[in-house]
Design a protein around this motif. Structure first.
Motif, PDB file in Angstrom:
ATOM      1  N   PHE A   1       0.833  -1.211   0.000  1.00 17.23           N
ATOM      2  CA  PHE A   1       0.000   0.000   0.000  1.00 17.23           C
ATOM      3  C   PHE A   1       0.870   1.265   0.000  1.00 17.23           C
ATOM      4  O   PHE A   1       0.452   2.290  -0.529  1.00 17.23           O
TER       5      PHE A   1
ATOM      6  N   LYS B   1      -5.349   5.593  -5.437  1.00 23.45           N
ATOM      7  CA  LYS B   1      -6.551   4.887  -5.004  1.00 23.45           C
ATOM      8  C   LYS B   1      -6.642   3.480  -5.579  1.00 23.45           C
ATOM      9  O   LYS B   1      -6.253   3.272  -6.735  1.00 23.45           O
TER      10      LYS B   1
ATOM     11  N   ALA C   1      -6.782   6.601   4.596  1.00 22.64           N
ATOM     12  CA  ALA C   1      -6.609   5.173   4.285  1.00 22.64           C
ATOM     13  C   ALA C   1      -7.918   4.603   3.722  1.00 22.64           C
ATOM     14  O   ALA C   1      -7.921   3.877   2.715  1.00 22.64           O
ATOM     15  N   GLU C   2      -9.029   4.947   4.361  1.00 25.23           N
ATOM     16  CA  GLU C   2     -10.338   4.431   3.920  1.00 25.23           C
ATOM     17  C   GLU C   2     -10.662   4.940   2.515  1.00 25.23           C
ATOM     18  O   GLU C   2     -11.110   4.177   1.649  1.00 25.23           O
TER      19      GLU C   2
ATOM     20  N   ARG D   1      -8.587   5.972   0.232  1.00 25.89           N
ATOM     21  CA  ARG D   1      -7.673   5.422  -0.780  1.00 25.89           C
ATOM     22  C   ARG D   1      -8.002   3.968  -1.084  1.00 25.89           C
ATOM     23  O   ARG D   1      -7.583   3.435  -2.104  1.00 25.89           O
ATOM     24  N   LEU D   2      -8.773   3.332  -0.196  1.00 31.86           N
ATOM     25  CA  LEU D   2      -9.251   1.967  -0.475  1.00 31.86           C
ATOM     26  C   LEU D   2     -10.659   2.006  -1.078  1.00 31.86           C
ATOM     27  O   LEU D   2     -11.294   0.967  -1.247  1.00 31.86           O
TER      28      LEU D   2
ATOM     29  N   ARG E   1      -2.624   1.610   8.111  1.00 30.79           N
ATOM     30  CA  ARG E   1      -4.098   1.586   8.344  1.00 30.79           C
ATOM     31  C   ARG E   1      -4.814   1.016   7.124  1.00 30.79           C
ATOM     32  O   ARG E   1      -5.820   0.326   7.270  1.00 30.79           O
ATOM     33  N   MET E   2      -4.297   1.294   5.921  1.00 34.69           N
ATOM     34  CA  MET E   2      -4.875   0.654   4.728  1.00 34.69           C
ATOM     35  C   MET E   2      -4.747  -0.865   4.860  1.00 34.69           C
ATOM     36  O   MET E   2      -5.689  -1.603   4.569  1.00 34.69           O
TER      37      MET E   2
ATOM     38  N   PHE F   1      -7.906  -3.361   5.029  1.00 35.73           N
ATOM     39  CA  PHE F   1      -8.006  -4.314   3.917  1.00 35.73           C
ATOM     40  C   PHE F   1      -8.075  -5.751   4.450  1.00 35.73           C
ATOM     41  O   PHE F   1      -8.926  -6.540   4.037  1.00 35.73           O
TER      42      PHE F   1
END
Ligand code: CP
Length: 314
Positions: A32, A42, A69-70, A72-73, A298-299, A303
């Motif tokens: 990530f 993203k 993080a959220e 980008r996911l 955090r990603m 995930f």
């Protein structure tokens, strides 16, 4: 590698995860980190997942880092801050969370002043929970990003000497760091004034020192914590000035060391108290790398936990 899956549905604390979980999170975070350094930052991994960030305490880094993080996911994100909510009108934590979950939220990221609040919620709700700090107890994603940043700088942590300096008594970062670093094989020491070190902390297998200079000579990495005045109901130190004289990490003190040392701080810093500006901004410091790594860590956590959710739904 546990088939690429975490051993847990929630991230309540480092105490409750395995060394393999930590290694799996680090491996995903490495990927990530590459993603967030690309022009297009993203990925669609968490499309159709809705995450609520519930902050019952102030935060800059953790709150923004989770939100980035959220996003980008590709998750859908809602933010809740207790200061502008109906908590002020007397609503309980469980009622607040159940109302938010009724709006079809899948995962909760929460910071709360009560140690154990996340464990309590995990016994009463189905959604997955990530602890973004519970009082003086744990701050697991901070410990993960700290250990990941140390590893980037000094390599495998097995046998490395890490000293955590400062207000250990009131710090959730200290406890999560101790659990995480020990699981990765590091030697851990805490150093600060006796009044700010919990009485039986040596039972966790950490060394205790009250001598700053000797501890700086001992360690490969110094993780410097702030004095948490907001959690101190009585006076634990005579004054900030005196604390700084005896326990402040200064350039003068580092110049006396005849060796490399890595300086870290989870933030927010009290410049001129536990750390001087010339140290915080020096080449020894990896403080901003810690913040950068926080998004990737955090990603990775989101995930890997969402993988478990998708399995349940299938
Ligand atoms: N390190 C940390 O938890 O910082 P914030 O309180 O700004 O989130």
């Amino acid at each position: 590698m546990q088939d690429g899956r975490l051993s847990t549905r929630h991230l309540l604390g480092i105490k409750y995860i395995t060394t393999q979980d930590i290694e799996l999170i680090f491996s995903a975070a490495k990927q990530f980190k590459e993603v967030i350094n690309r022009p297009i930052k993203k990925v669609p991994s968490l499309r159709d997942v809705t995450i609520a960030n519930l902050f019952f305490e102030n935060s800059t880094r953790t709150k923004l880092s989770f939100e980035l993080a959220e996003k980008r996911l590709s998750a859908d994100v809602v933010n809740f801050s207790s200061s502008s909510s109906s908590v002020k009108k007397g609503e309980t934590l469980l009622d607040t969370v159940n109302n938010i979950l009724s709006m079809k939220v899948d995962m909760i990221v929460m910071r709360h002043p009560a140690p154990g609040a996340h464990y309590f919620l995990s016994q009463h709700i189905d959604a997955q929970i990530i602890n973004a700090g519970d009082g003086t107890h744990e701050h697991p994603t901070q410990a993960l990003l700290d250990a990941y940043s140390m590893q980037e700088k000094v390599g495998n942590l097995r046998g490395k000497k890490i000293c955590i300096f400062g207000d250990i008594l009131h710090s959730r970062v200290a406890l999560s760091n101790i659990f995480c670093l020990q699981k990765l094989g590091a030697k851990v020491r805490v150093c600060g004034p006796a009044t700010l070190i919990p009485k039986h902390i040596d039972k966790l297998g950490v060394e205790v020192s009250y001598n700053l200079e000797e501890s700086l000579r001992w360690c490969d990495v110094a993780n410097v914590l702030r004095i948490q005045l907001e959690r101190q109901d009585i006076k634990y130190i005579p004054s900030l000035r005196e604390y700084s004289m005896y326990y402040g990490i200064t350039k003068e003190r580092l110049d006396k060391l005849d060796k490399e040392i890595v300086i870290m701080h989870p933030g927010p810093m009290n410049r001129g108290v536990e750390i001087s500006s010339d140290v915080a901004d020096s080449d020894h410091s990896i403080i901003l790398q810690q913040v950068e790594n926080g998004v990737a860590i955090r990603m990775a956590v989101l995930f890997l936990l969402a993988k478990d959710r998708n399995d349940l739904a299938a």
